[in-house]
Design a protein around this motif. Sequence first.
Motif, short mmCIF file in Angstrom:
data_model
loop_
_atom_site.label_atom_id
_atom_site.label_comp_id
_atom_site.label_asym_id
_atom_site.label_seq_id
_atom_site.Cartn_x
_atom_site.Cartn_y
_atom_site.Cartn_z
N SER A 159 -35.06 3.07 37.43
CA SER A 159 -34.70 2.76 38.82
C SER A 159 -33.21 2.84 39.08
O SER A 159 -32.78 2.85 40.23
N ASP A 160 -32.40 2.89 38.02
CA ASP A 160 -30.95 2.87 38.21
C ASP A 160 -30.29 3.54 37.00
O ASP A 160 -30.69 3.29 35.86
N VAL A 161 -29.29 4.38 37.27
CA VAL A 161 -28.54 5.03 36.20
C VAL A 161 -27.06 5.00 36.55
O VAL A 161 -26.68 5.26 37.69
N GLU A 162 -26.24 4.69 35.56
CA GLU A 162 -24.80 4.68 35.77
C GLU A 162 -24.12 5.40 34.61
O GLU A 162 -24.55 5.29 33.46
N LEU A 163 -23.07 6.14 34.92
CA LEU A 163 -22.26 6.80 33.90
C LEU A 163 -21.02 5.94 33.66
O LEU A 163 -20.20 5.76 34.56
N ILE A 164 -20.90 5.41 32.44
CA ILE A 164 -19.81 4.52 32.08
C ILE A 164 -18.68 5.32 31.44
O ILE A 164 -18.92 6.10 30.51
N ALA B 211 -21.84 1.48 25.68
CA ALA B 211 -22.36 2.68 26.35
C ALA B 211 -22.17 3.95 25.54
O ALA B 211 -22.82 4.95 25.81
N TRP B 212 -21.28 3.89 24.53
CA TRP B 212 -20.93 5.10 23.78
C TRP B 212 -21.10 4.86 22.29
O TRP B 212 -20.55 3.91 21.74
N LEU B 213 -21.85 5.74 21.64
CA LEU B 213 -21.93 5.72 20.18
C LEU B 213 -20.70 6.41 19.59
O LEU B 213 -20.20 7.39 20.16
N HIS C 74 -24.40 7.15 29.53
CA HIS C 74 -25.42 6.90 30.54
C HIS C 74 -26.15 5.59 30.23
O HIS C 74 -26.69 5.41 29.14
N VAL C 75 -26.13 4.68 31.20
CA VAL C 75 -26.79 3.39 31.08
C VAL C 75 -27.74 3.25 32.26
O VAL C 75 -27.36 3.46 33.41
N GLY C 76 -28.98 2.90 31.96
CA GLY C 76 -29.98 2.78 33.02
C GLY C 76 -30.78 1.51 32.91
O GLY C 76 -30.68 0.75 31.94
#
Length: 260
Positions: free
Chosen positions: A76-81, A152-154, A57-59
């Motif tokens: 204001s914005d969220v995206e699933l990468i 985006a990912w640990l 999840h990146v926002g």
Amino acid sequence: MVGLDREGVAAGRPNFVTTEPFAVGATCVLDEHAARHMRVLRLDAGAVVGVRDGHGHVGAGQLVRLTKTQAHVEISDVELIAPLPEVHLLVPVADRDRMLWLAEKACELGCTSWRPVLWRRSRSVSPRGEGVAFQQKVMARMTSALAQSEGAWLPQPYPEAPLERALLAAPPGDRIVLDPTGTPMVGPAAASLQEPVVLAIGPEGGIEADELAALVAAGFRPVRLGPTILRFETAAVAALAIARTALGTLSASPSPLRES
């Protein structure tokens, strides 16, 4: 997008990692470390910042309040990468500082999991990186690297384990162990890599013969990186970079979802 927050790179906005879930319209509260970093950057209310949770999840949002211990960001914005193709690392329990350096670089290169192995020659290293407190330091380094690298990912961290247990727990896939007597990892004679890739990195001084035999019996194929003997952290970064380049950014994961 796969694996990376390219819009964050283009915007040049500062990015912060949070363990708290966030959604559009909600206020995300960042910790003291993020608040201190914002003050160093001299950010004021209204500044646009990026947030990420390390699980895809990146926002983005606006800073609405900044105190000494917290930063409040209105999302204001969220995206699933989607995740990058899987590349798992079996790293040696070794010198603490060098392991921390490798943890940072492994996260920057998008490794999928981090599993320290207590090789026979690991036991002679002092001070070596092991234990709960050291695992927390590893995650702190990875978290910082994730924000800096726009990932985006640990990596999924695991506690250190002896080789036998690590082999039982290692995921299936294209299993590779770095060994100076192996076939080339790149070049005309190299076999193509297939996702998921599992890379085993030996300790300083090399892998013992019986340990290598156990790896081969578990399906690992020995490969070499070149004509010289590399330090474990150099070898790990080189092999991870080769695997990441060979696999590209194609993944079988679902396409990214956007919420705004």
